[in-house]
Design an enzyme around this catalytic site. Structure first.
Site, PDB file in Angstrom:
ATOM      1  N   HIS A   1      -0.780 -10.567  13.353  1.00 25.50           N
ATOM      2  CA  HIS A   1      -2.019 -10.645  12.573  1.00 25.50           C
ATOM      3  C   HIS A   1      -3.037  -9.624  13.088  1.00 25.50           C
ATOM      4  O   HIS A   1      -3.076  -9.337  14.282  1.00 25.50           O
ATOM      5  CB  HIS A   1      -2.653 -12.029  12.691  1.00 25.50           C
TER       6      HIS A   1
ATOM      7  N   GLU B   1      -4.757 -17.429  16.611  1.00 25.42           N
ATOM      8  CA  GLU B   1      -4.225 -18.764  16.435  1.00 25.42           C
ATOM      9  C   GLU B   1      -3.683 -19.272  17.755  1.00 25.42           C
ATOM     10  O   GLU B   1      -3.503 -18.497  18.706  1.00 25.42           O
ATOM     11  CB  GLU B   1      -3.115 -18.763  15.374  1.00 25.42           C
TER      12      GLU B   1
ATOM     13  N   HIS C   1       4.817 -12.598  17.037  1.00 28.14           N
ATOM     14  CA  HIS C   1       5.106 -14.019  17.225  1.00 28.14           C
ATOM     15  C   HIS C   1       5.917 -14.614  16.086  1.00 28.14           C
ATOM     16  O   HIS C   1       5.882 -14.108  14.962  1.00 28.14           O
ATOM     17  CB  HIS C   1       3.810 -14.816  17.400  1.00 28.14           C
TER      18      HIS C   1
ATOM     19  N   ARG D   1       4.455  -8.754   8.259  1.00 23.83           N
ATOM     20  CA  ARG D   1       5.824  -9.114   8.631  1.00 23.83           C
ATOM     21  C   ARG D   1       6.501  -7.916   9.296  1.00 23.83           C
ATOM     22  O   ARG D   1       6.583  -6.841   8.717  1.00 23.83           O
ATOM     23  CB  ARG D   1       6.599  -9.560   7.384  1.00 23.83           C
TER      24      ARG D   1
HETATM   25 ZN    ZN Z   1       0.768 -16.432  12.867  1.00 30.53          ZN
END
Ligand code: ZN
Length: 310
Positions: free
Chosen positions: A95, A113, A170, A190
């Site tokens: 991200h 996150e 991740h 991605r």
């Molecule tokens: Zn994520």
């Protein structure tokens, strides 16, 4: 006096299954991967389940009743809590931060996150970080499709905790259930999808944006970079304290007087059951303790994950 009990939004995903039934949810399909438990994001805006604000969307309350949230500033409700249950491996992703997302994704927030592992099948690994030593090595490994060498896998078990800063490669694998606390954003690049076919096609990768945002080399982040957040709740176990959020775990056995001394608290019951101010809650319940609710009586035998915006 406000505690907002929320109806979660359940998401069908290619890698989902039926495991979220364990959390008491009625599943809309047998491929459910995510429960957005506390969210005001347009892709899954939770409704209040009962009480004075029954039927209101969380985004509406944020817009029109900011006093419930201690008048915290910001256009968007800042956090999002999800339970993610993977039956198959998720694609490997990264991200952007606020700065990159703001410039390249129509003003969206970036995404930091963190994950509390609720369950993991035996011998399950998680992907956090990568093995390139610098940007040049990272770019060459991506260009040469050396993803298996690039990704960094770690064995996991129930109760583990991971902080995923923007720029961190991740993914979770099949057999993993996590509670994710994140900035309210849905921007994902991605990097690798194990060369799987989805309806006969490879899913799109975002390699250039991934190269832009991945930080090299990977370094495990400090969980308390600026020390611990102050709270009167001595029973809270702080899992992480970052610039965007603080997350605590509360393992409750019996009675506990919770003092709401943050702007507001996002709470998810992840194990057991009990009561909050006499209201029955159980594994899978999600609610917000608003800023006007200062003292909360908890009882029961349950584990709560609690977060607050910073
Ligand atoms: Zn994520």
């Amino acid at each position: 006096m406000s505690i907002l009990f929320l109806n979660p939004v359940l998401k069908t995903t290619v890698w989902g299954g039926t495991r979220l039934k364990e959390y008491g949810y009625d599943l809309p399909s047998n491929k459910v991967g995510e429960c957005w438990g506390i969210s005001a994001h347009p892709n899954g805006d939770c409704e209040v389940a009962e009480g004075e604000y029954k039927g209101a969307k969380l985004s509406t309350l944020w817009a029109e009743h900011r006093e419930l949230f201690d008048n915290v500033k910001g256009e968007q409700f800042p956090l999002l809590t999800k339970i993610i249950a993977a039956e198959q491996d998720l694609s490997i992703q990264v991200h952007p931060d606020n700065d990159y997302a703001g410039k390249n994704e129509n003003g969206s927030l970036g995404k930091m996150e963190c994950w509390y592992v609720l369950d993991a099948d035996p011998n399950t690994n998680i992907i956090v970080g990568h093995n390139a030593q610098n940007d040049d090595e990272l770019k060459s490994m991506i260009d040469n499709h050396q993803f298996k060498e690039l990704i960094r896998e770690t064995p996991i078990k129930k109760g583990d905790f991971f902080q995923i800063n923007p720029g961190t490669v991740h993914a979770i694998k099949g057999g993993t259930v996590i509670l994710e606390t994140q900035q309210s954003s849905d921007i994902t690049y991605r990097l690798y999808d194990y060369d799987r076919l989805d309806n006969g096609k490879l899913r799109e990768l975002h390699l250039d944006k991934s190269k832009d945002v991945i930080v090299s080399p990977y370094k495990a982040p400090s969980l308390h970079p600026n020390g611990y957040k102050e709270t009167a709740n001595k029973a809270f176990d702080e899992l992480v304290n970052t610039e965007y959020y603080t997350v605590w775990k509360l393992a409750l056995n019996g009675e506990y007087k919770l003092i709401q001394d943050q702007h507001f608290m996002l709470v998810s019951v992840v194990e057991g059951n009990g009561e909050i101010n006499g209201h029955v809650v159980a594994k899978g319940s999600h609610f917000i303790i608003c800023s006007d609710e200062e003292n909360v009586d908890l009882r029961g035998d349950m584990t709560l994950i609690i977060s607050s915006v910073n």
